[in-house]
Enzyme design. Structure first.
Site, PDB file in Angstrom:
ATOM      1  N   ASP A 153      34.086 -15.088   0.554  1.00 33.04           N
ATOM      2  CA  ASP A 153      34.356 -13.595   1.219  1.00 33.04           C
ATOM      3  C   ASP A 153      34.145 -12.887  -0.152  1.00 33.04           C
ATOM      4  O   ASP A 153      32.976 -11.761  -0.022  1.00 33.04           O
ATOM      5  CB  ASP A 153      34.886 -13.779   2.097  1.00 33.04           C
ATOM      6  CG  ASP A 153      36.279 -14.044   1.124  1.00 33.04           C
ATOM      7  OD1 ASP A 153      36.573 -14.612  -0.346  1.00 33.04           O
ATOM      8  OD2 ASP A 153      37.503 -13.899   1.347  1.00 33.04           O
ATOM      9  N   LYS A 171      40.785 -18.781   3.871  1.00 34.65           N
ATOM     10  CA  LYS A 171      40.073 -18.520   5.684  1.00 34.65           C
ATOM     11  C   LYS A 171      38.672 -17.406   5.595  1.00 34.65           C
ATOM     12  O   LYS A 171      38.018 -16.841   6.094  1.00 34.65           O
ATOM     13  CB  LYS A 171      41.235 -18.235   6.399  1.00 34.65           C
ATOM     14  CG  LYS A 171      41.814 -19.730   6.811  1.00 34.65           C
ATOM     15  CD  LYS A 171      43.391 -18.679   7.247  1.00 34.65           C
ATOM     16  CE  LYS A 171      44.139 -19.894   7.761  1.00 34.65           C
ATOM     17  NZ  LYS A 171      45.019 -18.597   8.520  1.00 34.65           N
ATOM     18  N   ASP A 212      36.293 -12.038  -7.155  1.00 36.30           N
ATOM     19  CA  ASP A 212      37.266 -11.032  -8.612  1.00 36.30           C
ATOM     20  C   ASP A 212      37.194 -11.188  -9.284  1.00 36.30           C
ATOM     21  O   ASP A 212      36.046 -10.743 -10.131  1.00 36.30           O
ATOM     22  CB  ASP A 212      38.754 -11.014  -6.867  1.00 36.30           C
ATOM     23  CG  ASP A 212      39.404  -9.674  -7.450  1.00 36.30           C
ATOM     24  OD1 ASP A 212      38.655  -9.080  -8.265  1.00 36.30           O
ATOM     25  OD2 ASP A 212      40.357  -8.992  -6.789  1.00 36.30           O
ATOM     26  N   PHE A 248      41.686  -2.859  -2.681  1.00 38.44           N
ATOM     27  CA  PHE A 248      41.997  -3.513  -1.172  1.00 38.44           C
ATOM     28  C   PHE A 248      41.084  -3.047  -0.695  1.00 38.44           C
ATOM     29  O   PHE A 248      41.581  -2.208   0.127  1.00 38.44           O
ATOM     30  CB  PHE A 248      43.598  -4.021  -1.533  1.00 38.44           C
ATOM     31  CG  PHE A 248      44.151  -4.834  -1.180  1.00 38.44           C
ATOM     32  CD1 PHE A 248      43.931  -6.182  -2.010  1.00 38.44           C
ATOM     33  CD2 PHE A 248      44.707  -5.220   0.109  1.00 38.44           C
ATOM     34  CE1 PHE A 248      44.174  -7.624  -1.119  1.00 38.44           C
ATOM     35  CE2 PHE A 248      45.012  -6.222   0.712  1.00 38.44           C
ATOM     36  CZ  PHE A 248      44.722  -7.579   0.063  1.00 38.44           C
TER      37      PHE A 248
END
Length: 178
Positions: free
Chosen positions: A99, A42, A102, A151
């Protein structure tokens, strides 16, 4: 929600400027082609909406959903394909819109999946690149912003499916998730 943010890293104007910058590069690099843009759900939905409006090409748009965080703040190292792409990728030039890159494990999973299905080329335009988090040597072809090993939430990125609707990217306070 705003009170849960320790620091704003990228505001709406900076995000818009990154989309314009990368949209122009992608338009030049894919000139004369009709790439299949593959948005990773998402988290990349806002990045996808903003970036594709800056790409001056015909594109096909598809969505795929994978999961590696499973509600936590670190990758579980287990990648699951939740919703598959509907189009045939064979012989297509695929541009993955992520998005955040990482650990690199999700991106490697996607690239391998698409190459195994016969994609002609696979490139990546990521909104955020967190190089300090890498477990696999992999790079995005287009990067909106480099981000430190914190984060982050907002602009599509979440914690427990919250904060996606923040119009900026910020560092989530540790006491929220610890």
């Amino acid at each position: 929600m705003n009170n849960d943010i320790e620091e704003i890293l990228f505001d709406q104007q900076q995000i818009h400027e990154a989309a314009v910058r990368l949209g122009q590069r992608i338009t030049e690099d894919y000139a004369g082609q009709k790439p299949l843009v593959l948005s990773v759900l998402k988290g990349a939905y806002l990045w996808t909406a903003d970036l594709i409006r800056e790409i001056d090409l015909y594109v096909d748009l598809e969505f795929i959903k994978i999961s590696s965080y499973h509600g936590g703040v670190t990758s579980s190292n287990e990648i699951q394909l939740v919703t598959d792409v509907q189009s045939d990728v064979k012989d297509r030039d695929v541009l993955i819109l992520e998005d955040i890159v990482d650990t690199g494990q999700s991106l490697q999973f996607l690239k391998d999946l698409l190459k195994d299905r016969g994609a002609h080329s696979v490139q990546v335009a990521t909104f955020l690149d967190k190089k300090e988090g890498r477990k696999i040597e992999i790079d995005a072809d287009y990067v909106g912003f480099d981000v430190r090993n914190e984060f982050v939430v907002g602009y599509g990125l979440d914690y427990a499916d919250l904060y996606r609707n923040l119009p900026y990217v910020g560092i989530l306070k540790k006491d929220i998730y610890s």
